[in-house]
Design a protein around this motif. Structure first.
Motif, PDB file in Angstrom:
ATOM      1  N   THR A  12      17.436   8.172  -8.278  1.00 22.32           N
ATOM      2  CA  THR A  12      16.697   7.338  -7.330  1.00 22.32           C
ATOM      3  C   THR A  12      17.566   6.162  -6.890  1.00 22.32           C
ATOM      4  O   THR A  12      18.247   5.554  -7.703  1.00 22.32           O
ATOM      5  CB  THR A  12      15.438   6.786  -8.010  1.00 22.32           C
ATOM      6  N   PRO A  14      17.596   2.405  -5.037  1.00 24.37           N
ATOM      7  CA  PRO A  14      18.532   1.964  -6.053  1.00 24.37           C
ATOM      8  C   PRO A  14      17.987   2.257  -7.445  1.00 24.37           C
ATOM      9  O   PRO A  14      16.784   2.246  -7.647  1.00 24.37           O
ATOM     10  CB  PRO A  14      18.602   0.457  -5.812  1.00 24.37           C
ATOM     11  N   GLN A  36       4.306  -6.396 -11.452  1.00 23.93           N
ATOM     12  CA  GLN A  36       3.129  -6.091 -10.630  1.00 23.93           C
ATOM     13  C   GLN A  36       2.935  -4.603 -10.421  1.00 23.93           C
ATOM     14  O   GLN A  36       1.822  -4.150 -10.216  1.00 23.93           O
ATOM     15  CB  GLN A  36       3.293  -6.761  -9.267  1.00 23.93           C
ATOM     16  N   VAL A  37       4.034  -3.861 -10.396  1.00 26.14           N
ATOM     17  CA  VAL A  37       3.932  -2.459  -9.998  1.00 26.14           C
ATOM     18  C   VAL A  37       4.288  -1.469 -11.098  1.00 26.14           C
ATOM     19  O   VAL A  37       4.366  -0.290 -10.858  1.00 26.14           O
ATOM     20  CB  VAL A  37       4.803  -2.189  -8.746  1.00 26.14           C
ATOM     21  N   ASP A  38       4.473  -1.948 -12.320  1.00 30.04           N
ATOM     22  CA  ASP A  38       4.845  -1.078 -13.436  1.00 30.04           C
ATOM     23  C   ASP A  38       6.157  -0.340 -13.189  1.00 30.04           C
ATOM     24  O   ASP A  38       6.226   0.885 -13.259  1.00 30.04           O
ATOM     25  CB  ASP A  38       3.715  -0.065 -13.746  1.00 30.04           C
ATOM     26  N   TYR A  40       8.625  -0.755 -15.170  1.00 31.66           N
ATOM     27  CA  TYR A  40       9.161  -0.479 -16.508  1.00 31.66           C
ATOM     28  C   TYR A  40       8.156   0.228 -17.410  1.00 31.66           C
ATOM     29  O   TYR A  40       6.948   0.123 -17.225  1.00 31.66           O
ATOM     30  CB  TYR A  40       9.513  -1.791 -17.229  1.00 31.66           C
ATOM     31  N   ILE A  52      13.728   1.418 -17.142  1.00 36.30           N
ATOM     32  CA  ILE A  52      13.385   1.271 -15.723  1.00 36.30           C
ATOM     33  C   ILE A  52      12.942   2.643 -15.218  1.00 36.30           C
ATOM     34  O   ILE A  52      13.777   3.486 -14.888  1.00 36.30           O
ATOM     35  CB  ILE A  52      14.594   0.764 -14.913  1.00 36.30           C
ATOM     36  N   LEU A  53      11.635   2.841 -15.195  1.00 35.54           N
ATOM     37  CA  LEU A  53      11.128   4.179 -14.851  1.00 35.54           C
ATOM     38  C   LEU A  53      10.917   4.349 -13.345  1.00 35.54           C
ATOM     39  O   LEU A  53      11.144   5.418 -12.808  1.00 35.54           O
ATOM     40  CB  LEU A  53       9.810   4.446 -15.601  1.00 35.54           C
ATOM     41  N   HIS A  54      10.470   3.297 -12.682  1.00 35.06           N
ATOM     42  CA  HIS A  54      10.170   3.402 -11.237  1.00 35.06           C
ATOM     43  C   HIS A  54      10.968   2.371 -10.436  1.00 35.06           C
ATOM     44  O   HIS A  54      10.394   1.497  -9.788  1.00 35.06           O
ATOM     45  CB  HIS A  54       8.676   3.188 -10.982  1.00 35.06           C
ATOM     46  N   ASP A  56      12.473   2.586  -7.742  1.00 35.90           N
ATOM     47  CA  ASP A  56      12.230   2.678  -6.300  1.00 35.90           C
ATOM     48  C   ASP A  56      10.967   1.917  -5.874  1.00 35.90           C
ATOM     49  O   ASP A  56      10.755   1.681  -4.700  1.00 35.90           O
ATOM     50  CB  ASP A  56      12.120   4.145  -5.883  1.00 35.90           C
ATOM     51  N   GLU A  57      10.109   1.550  -6.835  1.00 37.87           N
ATOM     52  CA  GLU A  57       8.890   0.833  -6.477  1.00 37.87           C
ATOM     53  C   GLU A  57       9.056  -0.679  -6.582  1.00 37.87           C
ATOM     54  O   GLU A  57       8.141  -1.438  -6.259  1.00 37.87           O
ATOM     55  CB  GLU A  57       7.730   1.282  -7.370  1.00 37.87           C
ATOM     56  N   CYS A  58      10.211  -1.139  -7.051  1.00 35.52           N
ATOM     57  CA  CYS A  58      10.432  -2.579  -7.216  1.00 35.52           C
ATOM     58  C   CYS A  58      10.374  -3.263  -5.855  1.00 35.52           C
ATOM     59  O   CYS A  58      10.943  -2.768  -4.882  1.00 35.52           O
ATOM     60  CB  CYS A  58      11.795  -2.819  -7.851  1.00 35.52           C
ATOM     61  N   TRP A  59       9.683  -4.395  -5.783  1.00 33.46           N
ATOM     62  CA  TRP A  59       9.711  -5.159  -4.521  1.00 33.46           C
ATOM     63  C   TRP A  59      10.413  -6.498  -4.741  1.00 33.46           C
ATOM     64  O   TRP A  59      10.288  -7.404  -3.956  1.00 33.46           O
ATOM     65  CB  TRP A  59       8.327  -5.271  -3.894  1.00 33.46           C
ATOM     66  N   TYR A  60      11.136  -6.624  -5.823  1.00 34.25           N
ATOM     67  CA  TYR A  60      12.023  -7.757  -6.054  1.00 34.25           C
ATOM     68  C   TYR A  60      11.270  -9.085  -6.027  1.00 34.25           C
ATOM     69  O   TYR A  60      11.756 -10.065  -5.489  1.00 34.25           O
ATOM     70  CB  TYR A  60      13.199  -7.729  -5.062  1.00 34.25           C
TER      71      TYR A  60
ATOM     72  N   THR B   2      18.679   1.883 -20.435  1.00 29.11           N
ATOM     73  CA  THR B   2      17.476   1.360 -19.792  1.00 29.11           C
ATOM     74  C   THR B   2      17.110   2.169 -18.554  1.00 29.11           C
ATOM     75  O   THR B   2      16.147   1.869 -17.899  1.00 29.11           O
ATOM     76  CB  THR B   2      17.684  -0.110 -19.384  1.00 29.11           C
ATOM     77  N   ARG B 208      -4.476  -3.326 -15.194  1.00 29.08           N
ATOM     78  CA  ARG B 208      -3.950  -1.969 -14.964  1.00 29.08           C
ATOM     79  C   ARG B 208      -5.071  -0.966 -14.700  1.00 29.08           C
ATOM     80  O   ARG B 208      -5.003   0.187 -15.114  1.00 29.08           O
ATOM     81  CB  ARG B 208      -3.095  -1.494 -16.148  1.00 29.08           C
ATOM     82  N   GLU B 262      13.014   6.213  -0.415  1.00 27.99           N
ATOM     83  CA  GLU B 262      13.991   5.709  -1.392  1.00 27.99           C
ATOM     84  C   GLU B 262      13.595   4.331  -1.900  1.00 27.99           C
ATOM     85  O   GLU B 262      13.573   4.077  -3.095  1.00 27.99           O
ATOM     86  CB  GLU B 262      15.387   5.647  -0.752  1.00 27.99           C
ATOM     87  N   GLY B 265       9.100   0.700  -2.775  1.00 34.84           N
ATOM     88  CA  GLY B 265       8.426  -0.557  -3.072  1.00 34.84           C
ATOM     89  C   GLY B 265       8.812  -1.648  -2.110  1.00 34.84           C
ATOM     90  O   GLY B 265       8.310  -2.763  -2.180  1.00 34.84           O
ATOM     91  N   TYR B 266       9.704  -1.327  -1.214  1.00 32.03           N
ATOM     92  CA  TYR B 266      10.373  -2.382  -0.499  1.00 32.03           C
ATOM     93  C   TYR B 266      10.316  -2.188   1.005  1.00 32.03           C
ATOM     94  O   TYR B 266      11.189  -2.576   1.727  1.00 32.03           O
ATOM     95  CB  TYR B 266      11.839  -2.359  -0.968  1.00 32.03           C
ATOM     96  N   HIS B 557       0.251   6.722 -13.643  1.00 34.04           N
ATOM     97  CA  HIS B 557       0.862   5.797 -12.684  1.00 34.04           C
ATOM     98  C   HIS B 557       0.964   6.444 -11.307  1.00 34.04           C
ATOM     99  O   HIS B 557       0.592   5.864 -10.293  1.00 34.04           O
ATOM    100  CB  HIS B 557       2.252   5.387 -13.190  1.00 34.04           C
ATOM    101  N   ARG B 561      -0.672   5.894  -7.406  1.00 33.76           N
ATOM    102  CA  ARG B 561       0.022   5.922  -6.110  1.00 33.76           C
ATOM    103  C   ARG B 561      -0.603   6.965  -5.175  1.00 33.76           C
ATOM    104  O   ARG B 561      -0.714   6.744  -3.976  1.00 33.76           O
ATOM    105  CB  ARG B 561       1.508   6.215  -6.315  1.00 33.76           C
TER     106      ARG B 561
END
Lengths: 99, 648
Positions: A12, A14, A36-38, A40, A52-54, A56-60, B2, B208, B262, B265-266, B557, B561
């Motif tokens: 994935t 980044p 906020q978005v799980d 990890y 770090i499982l997701h 691609d869902e990080c919004w920084y 990680t 959650r 890709e 989340g962004y 999870h 989504r």
């Protein structure tokens, strides 16, 4: 070159919105809770940095880094295309966030 | 180790799901007031309801400690005309803020009357709202006596809309004095304090847990709301909440028109979790929605652009002069003292800038001239404003780590060189349930707060309306009896939620989201006609009938989504129906119809509403000032308002 090669899909992008420092991180999983978005999950091995499982869902948003009780455990790692540029006012030299 | 694939390389298998899986379990929770969404509005609703002595349950998709758009922080407490340094009358200010059509006069009046009290309560709980450590002595706007720091934002110019950015004069505003309605705050301290206060007051918090539907009396669409269903997005456990009153405090929908698989989340200005769940569940329960046809222009944070709070203006923040590559000052406003709070260039100045770029007068790229600012103002912008704003602290900190020093370095601005978002990349325009003076929706038992009230998503608005909706919902809950949950309604919802878990093959949530977004881009974007919009409804119907039954998920999870996609789908349907109902173009709604090109004709100067009745769409309308006299009606409905909390 003893590492085994698996048939894996593309990683994935980044893949690493943050970088953990396993020397400082004690695996308290506070970042797992404030995210906020799980992004990890806790590491299966106790006391180790989360997985770090997701990514691609990080919004920084920064909550994980800002709220870490052991500063230095976790640092932001901006994707290459999002790295900033700046310029030294005195010399005019263009610089970049190249950590 | 990680990263997920590290485990494959080391152990030859991925890590096991770290939480117990409970798809087959069910929990029932009985409460007086149910708060749906634990962001700023939801936490305030929970606190004010709990302070009325009723049992309160709060349900949040993330973790209440930092969830929501205001979770990471907040640097501005907007629209606080009742603060002691203000130079304007709160009622006149509210009136002024409601002048642009299609704003919410009820929410704005509440905000203007009560958000200063709300901020004082935030301080009581432990949030930082003053420069108590004297870090910014000498900064403009800082008041030595109160140690409050007034922000330059919107001091005279309040609109982002080109052509409407004119200085505003209010009768109550003494000549030569700034309005002083926006206060700088240390908002990164707020969210943990709100969660702590909820817990102290005995609010039952379910983190959650995603709420998926509203339960209505006898399961009938349009009947009184008596609870909700949800599931835990780590364990998959099903939850049934029984309530006397519910407050919908969910976020808007920011990702309907765009999906980058890709950087999922962004893609947009907000986190992935803002998928319009609240409006979607209210729509399905039969509540009337309004302003659904409005579109937002997505100029921020598409994931394809540079990031700085989204990426539109980068360094163009409070008081930072924008210069070209040769150091020449641009006629670009800075949302600062000098330009009375304007954010975007006027159309004339924008033209000057573009022509200047083409002629070589202005050299790209542009820069924010931090070194050119007075030291204390630079620090106030860099450390206080950007340091406390929602998502920007980690940016300032990582730039510093990378060597950036605002005293020495010009920060690059990405305007022009990164291009503009195509017009088809939009956001839903912040429509939501119609509300009355109690912030009650058209359904009994359902109250609404924050961004969901077809209004701006700013922090103080969310706080003040949450606090207000919470106390009104608590009052209502004390007047009504319990109602029986319809078992059929729960069974149907359970089947809907768990269907993707039972499948072993099909399409995943990203593909479904991208498909919905594409349909919205094609049929409900810049070019709108009756024919295209109807094609859009057909396209969403096809997705609903053909592709939703193929959705499959791997874990709780991803189930969340996937269910979020279903919210997006319902949201898109409501938007296209509202778009079909408005047979006129409107500048304020960013809504242009090729077949009805007249812009804002007087007979369409009204709210359009859509709602579901027996699963059929019903269209209605309301006058633009349906709330009547704002001051008189607010006062009539709030004779018992006690001001700042005096209890323990």
């Amino acid at each position: 070159m003893a590492k085994k090669t698996y048939a894996l899909p593309n990683i994935t992008t980044p893949a690493t919105p943050v970088i953990f420092n396993p020397e400082i991180c004690n695996g308290c999983n506070h970042c797992v809770e404030v995210c906020q978005v799980d992004v990890y999950i806790p590491n299966p091995e106790k006391g180790k940095p989360p997985v770090i499982l997701h990514p691609d869902e990080c919004w920084y948003c920064g909550c994980c880094v800002n709220d870490c009780p052991r500063p230095g455990s976790i640092a932001f790692n901006w994707p290459v295309q999002q790295r900033a540029y700046w310029k030294d006012k005195a010399t005019g030299k263009v610089l970049r966030d190249s950590q | 180790m990680t990263r997920w694939h590290d485990f494959i390389e080391k152990d030859g298998r991925p890590p096991a799901w770290p939480y117990p899986i409970h798809y087959d379990k069910e929990q029932e929770i009985d409460t007086d007031v149910l708060i749906i969404g634990g962001g700023i509005a939801g936490c305030w609703a929970a606190i004010s309801a709990a302070r009325k002595g009723v049992r309160v349950t709060l349900v949040e998709k993330g973790d209440t400690v930092r969830s929501g758009a205001g979770g990471p922080g907040c640097d501005h407490w907007c629209n606080a005309p009742a603060n002691p340094l203000s130079n304007v009358d709160p009622d006149e200010w509210a009136q002024h803020m409601t002048e642009p059509p299609y704003s919410n006069g009820i929410g704005t009046q509440i905000q203007c009357r009560e958000d200063w009290d709300t901020l004082l309560e935030m301080e009581q709980m432990g949030g930082k709202i003053r420069d108590t450590k004297d870090e910014y002595v000498g900064a403009k706007g800082r008041d030595e006596k109160t140690k409050l720091m007034i922000s330059p934002r919107y001091t005279k110019v309040h609109s982002y809309i080109p052509g409407m950015q004119k200085p505003v004069t209010l009768k109550s505003n003494p000549e030569g004095k700034l309005n002083n309605v926006v206060i700088r705050v240390w908002g990164s301290t707020f969210k943990p304090v709100l969660k702590r206060e909820c817990k102290r007051l005995g609010v039952k918090i379910f983190d959650r847990v995603m709420v998926t539907s509203l339960l209505t009396e006898k399961g009938v669409q349009g009947a009184r709301v008596i609870g909700a269903t949800g599931f835990n997005n780590r364990t998959g456990e099903f939850m049934v909440f029984k309530s006397k009153a519910a407050v919908l405090a969910t976020a808007g929908d920011w990702s309907l028109f765009l999906m980058n698989t890709e950087l999922a989340g962004y893609n947009f200005f907000r986190s992935r979790t803002t998928t319009g769940d609240g409006a979607a569940m209210a729509w399905r329960a039969g509540a009337a929605l309004t302003v659904m046809e409005r579109n937002g222009v997505l100029m921020l944070g598409t994931g394809f652009k540079h990031t700085w709070y989204g990426g539109a203006g980068d360094a163009s923040y409070e008081n930072v002069p924008i210069v070209d590559a040769n150091g020449k000052r641009l006629p670009w406003p800075t949302q600062g003292w000098e330009d009375a709070g304007a954010m975007r260039p006027t159309p004339e100045n924008m033209e000057k800038i573009i022509k200047g770029i083409q002629s070589g007068e202005y050299a790209l790229p542009f820069y924010g001239d931090f070194p050119g600012m007075p030291e204390v103002e630079r620090r106030a912008t860099w450390k206080l404003m950007l340091g406390e704003e929602s998502t920007t602290r980690n940016i300032t900190e990582s730039y510093e780590k990378g060597g950036f020093d605002p005293a020495k370095h010009l920060l690059q601005n990405y305007s022009f060189i990164e291009g503009n978002s195509p017009a088809q990349w939009r956001t839903a325009g912040g429509g939501g349930p119609v509300v009355d003076w109690d912030l009650k929706s058209t359904l009994d038992g359902l109250y609404v707060a924050g961004e969901q009230t077809f209004s701006a998503g700013d922090h103080s608005y969310a706080a003040a309306t949450g606090r207000y909706a919470g106390r009104k919902a608590a009052d209502y809950s004390q007047q009504v009896g319990k109602a029986e949950i319809s078992k059929d309604q729960v069974t149907l919802e359970k089947a809907r939620i768990y269907a993707p878990v039972r499948r072993t093959d099909g399409i995943d949530w990203k593909e479904l989201h991208a498909g919905i977004a594409r349909a919205m881009q094609y049929f409900c974007s810049e070019y709108k006609t009756e024919h295209l919009l109807k094609m859009g409804l057909d396209a969403l119907k096809e997705i609903e009938e053909v592709f939703v039954p193929r959705l499959y998920v791997l874990d709780p999870h991803k189930l969340m989504r996937g269910i979020e996609d279903l919210s997006l789908l319902a949201h898109g349907q409501a938007i296209i129906n509202a778009s079909l109902a408005r047979k006129a173009s409107s500048r304020m709604l960013n809504f242009l119809r090729i077949d009805y090109p007249k812009v804002d004709p007087p007979d369409w100067h009204k709210f359009v509403t859509v709602q579901m009745e027996n699963n059929k769409v019903k269209v209605g309308e309301m006058p633009l000032d349906y709330w009547g006299d704002m001051k008189a009606n607010y006062e009539a409905r709030n004779k018992d308002y006690a001001g700042v909390y005096q209890g323990k």
